[in-house]
Enzyme design. Structure first.
Site, short mmCIF file in Angstrom:
data_model
loop_
_atom_site.label_atom_id
_atom_site.label_comp_id
_atom_site.label_asym_id
_atom_site.label_seq_id
_atom_site.Cartn_x
_atom_site.Cartn_y
_atom_site.Cartn_z
N LYS A 251 0.88 -1.20 -0.04
CA LYS A 251 -0.02 -0.10 0.08
C LYS A 251 0.68 1.25 -0.18
O LYS A 251 1.55 1.66 0.87
CB LYS A 251 -0.86 0.15 1.16
CG LYS A 251 -2.01 1.09 1.04
CD LYS A 251 -2.69 1.51 2.51
CE LYS A 251 -1.97 2.72 3.08
NZ LYS A 251 -1.67 4.09 2.23
N GLU B 64 10.56 1.74 9.78
CA GLU B 64 11.29 2.59 9.51
C GLU B 64 10.85 3.98 9.69
O GLU B 64 9.82 4.35 8.74
CB GLU B 64 12.01 2.38 7.88
CG GLU B 64 12.56 1.42 7.48
CD GLU B 64 13.94 1.37 8.14
OE1 GLU B 64 14.56 2.37 8.25
OE2 GLU B 64 14.63 0.44 8.28
N CYS C 136 13.82 11.39 5.36
CA CYS C 136 13.99 10.87 6.77
C CYS C 136 15.21 11.14 7.41
O CYS C 136 15.27 11.59 8.63
CB CYS C 136 13.74 9.59 6.83
SG CYS C 136 14.50 8.43 5.68
N GLU D 211 10.67 16.17 14.54
CA GLU D 211 10.67 16.25 13.21
C GLU D 211 9.98 16.94 12.36
O GLU D 211 8.65 16.88 12.41
CB GLU D 211 10.66 14.50 12.61
CG GLU D 211 10.74 14.47 11.23
CD GLU D 211 10.42 13.01 10.66
OE1 GLU D 211 9.57 12.34 11.04
OE2 GLU D 211 11.41 12.53 9.91
P1 NAD Z 1 2.79 8.38 7.44
O1 NAD Z 1 2.96 7.70 8.56
O2 NAD Z 1 1.57 9.50 7.67
O3 NAD Z 1 2.18 7.49 6.44
C1 NAD Z 1 2.85 6.36 6.05
C2 NAD Z 1 2.21 5.31 5.35
O4 NAD Z 1 1.46 4.82 6.28
C3 NAD Z 1 1.12 5.84 4.24
O5 NAD Z 1 0.94 4.89 3.25
C4 NAD Z 1 -0.29 5.86 4.98
O6 NAD Z 1 -1.42 6.02 4.43
C5 NAD Z 1 -0.03 4.87 6.03
N1 NAD Z 1 -0.86 4.96 7.20
C6 NAD Z 1 -1.21 5.91 8.01
N2 NAD Z 1 -1.80 5.51 9.14
C7 NAD Z 1 -1.91 4.50 9.24
C8 NAD Z 1 -2.43 3.28 10.03
N3 NAD Z 1 -3.14 3.87 11.10
N4 NAD Z 1 -2.36 1.85 9.93
C9 NAD Z 1 -1.55 1.61 8.91
N5 NAD Z 1 -0.91 2.30 7.80
C10 NAD Z 1 -1.09 3.73 7.88
O7 NAD Z 1 4.05 8.95 7.00
P2 NAD Z 1 4.30 9.97 5.73
O8 NAD Z 1 3.74 11.32 6.13
O9 NAD Z 1 3.70 9.32 4.40
O10 NAD Z 1 6.12 9.90 5.47
C11 NAD Z 1 6.77 10.79 6.14
C12 NAD Z 1 7.62 10.11 7.34
O11 NAD Z 1 8.03 8.95 6.92
C13 NAD Z 1 8.50 10.86 8.16
O12 NAD Z 1 8.24 10.69 9.47
C14 NAD Z 1 9.63 10.17 7.74
O13 NAD Z 1 10.89 10.49 8.57
C15 NAD Z 1 9.55 8.98 7.50
N6 NAD Z 1 10.45 8.25 6.58
C16 NAD Z 1 11.14 7.24 7.20
C17 NAD Z 1 12.22 6.69 6.06
C18 NAD Z 1 13.14 5.71 6.73
O14 NAD Z 1 13.80 5.20 6.01
N7 NAD Z 1 13.42 5.55 8.10
C19 NAD Z 1 12.29 6.89 5.00
C20 NAD Z 1 11.27 7.73 4.38
C21 NAD Z 1 10.21 8.54 5.26
#
Ligand code: NAD
Length: 488
Positions: A172, A247, A281, A382
């Site tokens: 997803k 992650e 990230c 962050e």
């Molecule tokens: P997010 O947590 O809002 O969403 C990430 C994914 O999770 C999306 O597909 C979203 O639809 C899904 N999601 C949201 N709520 C959910 C739930 N309750 N259950 C299951 N899935 C759910 O994050 P974002 O805003 O899309 O991404 C930004 C974040 O990602 C930042 O914090 C960034 O640091 C992190 N990130 C980390 C890495 C890494 O390698 N550590 C890499 C890229 C991004």
């Protein structure tokens, strides 16, 4: 054309839901896609379960699975331009960066194809009458959830090892940026992945994501995204005692000693802070500069930040695009207000650009806050936008203490001309990746992941494959005879 891929068929949603995908450069609708719900998520997990339990894929010789990964690698190279243009429209990032992303995605598929059959387990010496083997097997049905900042790249770090290890999956992508992922799944289909092995559902985290991660038929959840979502996913996986790889975010220290190569450090700090509008990230969003260099460094950094050319990612002159969405920009703006109210000194940026050509996009100027200290929320949380905070330090010990003063632990950098100090500091930093005199490079061969609340587990490298494997011990008695344990 239908956008969900379930059990080898492109299909619409059961309830007919749709969602508009927005171009963050001008707020226009790129196109609308199918918006799945919990029923579709259930269908996809059941298809992946059936494909796994039929055992054909899991027991396919690893070389044959690797051949499919090699083919995906080739197809990604064939379609790079089309995918990169789509990624640019969807995320706002520059075309140059999107092309780099697709090349990195292809490299991830090639890497996991290369290592897929390199470790068939080991034989344990238990004497001449025993054959004891430790082998690696696929975990089963993997739920893979990806974020919007590097939609395709983050998905590939999950999909490629999951396939290499013989799992089936339901992927997803973020509801904000699903388009390049649809293209990648089409290439996996074209490469010959059997029916039900690769499944794709689109939709919101709260409905589809939550339904997938809590699904009783899933064996593993691998998630990349924000800390709060990661916590919720870990909690929901607990009921099924599912393997969970996370992650999460970062607040990554970028430590500049006074003896660093000044021009290189300023240049890379600009990239560390403002690449993809800081929506990275591992962004170096927490800058630590040694006292004697501080003022000169901040002045040079701010001058360069002011010259970053914002615009349409498709324009070759553009150096940085917009933020991903109006909601996300509002969140970053709230952090800028918080920084001001906490007493940080705004050196440059802090507001939207005046250029009327950018007014429909979700732009913000690169922003530098100086006179920050460790107690401020803007230093600890962050922001995930084009905002860098600057703190001063005097000694090496103080630099290490500040750099480790975070709940996160994803990445850090140290800049110094003293090779011994570079190693000393790198050894003491509690972060999953430490760069010395550089920022941002990563290698598919080297593990990626966080200490602390930056996550659980590692992607890439041999460990990135191991995450998608169970370990089994097979013990055979080669000379069976009564054991005589009980005498009666
Ligand atoms: P997010 O947590 O809002 O969403 C990430 C994914 O999770 C999306 O597909 C979203 O639809 C899904 N999601 C949201 N709520 C959910 C739930 N309750 N259950 C299951 N899935 C759910 O994050 P974002 O805003 O899309 O991404 C930004 C974040 O990602 C930042 O914090 C960034 O640091 C992190 N990130 C980390 C890495 C890494 O390698 N550590 C890499 C890229 C991004």
């Amino acid at each position: 054309m239908a956008d969900l891929f379930i059990d080898g068929e492109w299909t619409g949603t059961a309830a007919g839901g749709r969602r508009e995908v927005i171009n963050p450069f001008d707020g226009s609708v790129i196109r609308s896609v199918d918006e799945a719900d919990a029923t579709d998520a259930d269908r996809a997990v059941r298809a992946a379960r059936h494909a796994f339990d039929s055992a054909d894929w899991a027991y396919t010789p690893t070389r044959r699975r690797a051949d499919i990964l090699y083919r995906v690698h080739e197809l990604l190279l064939r379609d790079t331009e089309e995918i990169a243009r789509t990624e640019t429209q969807d995320t706002g990032k520059t075309l140059t960066e999107a092309r780099t992303d697709v090349a990195d995605v292809a490299a991830a598929f090639r890497y996991f194809a290369e290592i897929a059959d390199k470790d068939a387990g080991r034989v344990v010496d238990a004497g001449p009458d025993v054959l004891s083997r430790v082998v690696h097997e696929p975990v089963g049905v993997c739920v893979l959830i990806a974020p919007w900042n590097y939609p395709l790249l983050q998905a590939s770090w999950k999909v490629a090892p999951a396939l290499a290890a013989g799992n089936t999956f339901v992927l997803k992508p973020s509801e904000i940026t699903p388009l390049s992922t649809i293209m990648m799944v089409r290439l996996i289909e074209e490469a010959g992945a059997p029916r039900g092995v690769a499944n794709l559902v689109l939709g919101s985290g709260a409905t589809v994501g939550a339904a997938l991660t809590a699904h009783p038929e899933a064996d593993l959840v691998s998630f990349t995204g924000g800390l709060a979502t990661g916590r919720a996913i870990m909690a929901s996986a607990a009921s099924g005692v599912r393997t969970t790889a996370l992650e999460l975010g970062g607040k990554n220290p970028n430590v500049i000693f006074a003896d660093a190569d000044f021009d290189a450090a300023v240049d890379h700090t600009l990239e560390a802070s403002f690449l993809h509008q800081g929506q990275v990230c591992s962004a170096g969003s927490r800058l630590l500069v040694q006292d004697s260099l501080h003022d000169r460094f901040v002045t040079a950094l701010a001058a360069r930040a002011d010259r970053i050319r914002l615009g349409d990612g498709r324009d070759p002159d553009t150096e940085s695009g917009p933020l991903s969405s109006a909601e996300h920009r509002a969140k970053v703006e709230a952090y800028i207000e918080l920084g001001r109210s906490e007493g940080a000194r705004l050196v440059t940026g802090g507001h939207r650009p005046d250029d009327p050509g950018l007014s429909r996009g979700f732009f913000l100027l690169p922003t530098v806050f100086a006179d920050c200290d460790r107690t401020m929320r803007i230093v600890q949380e962050e922001v995930f936008g084009p905002v860098v905070t600057v703190e001063r330090f005097r000694t090496e010990d103080e630099a290490v203490a500040l750099a480790n003063d975070t709940r996160y632990g994803l990445a850090a950098a140290v800049w110094t001309g003293d090779a011994s100090r570079a190693q000393r500091v790198a050894n003491r930093l509690r972060h999953g990746t430490v760069w010395i005199n550089d920022f941002h490079p990563y290698l598919p061969q080297a593990e990626w992941g966080g200490f602390g609340q930056s996550g659980v587990g590692r992607e890439l490298g041999p460990t990135g494959l191991r995450e998608y494997q169970e370990t089994k011990h097979i013990y055979q008695n080669l000379r069976p005879a009564p054991s005589g344990w009980f005498k009666g």
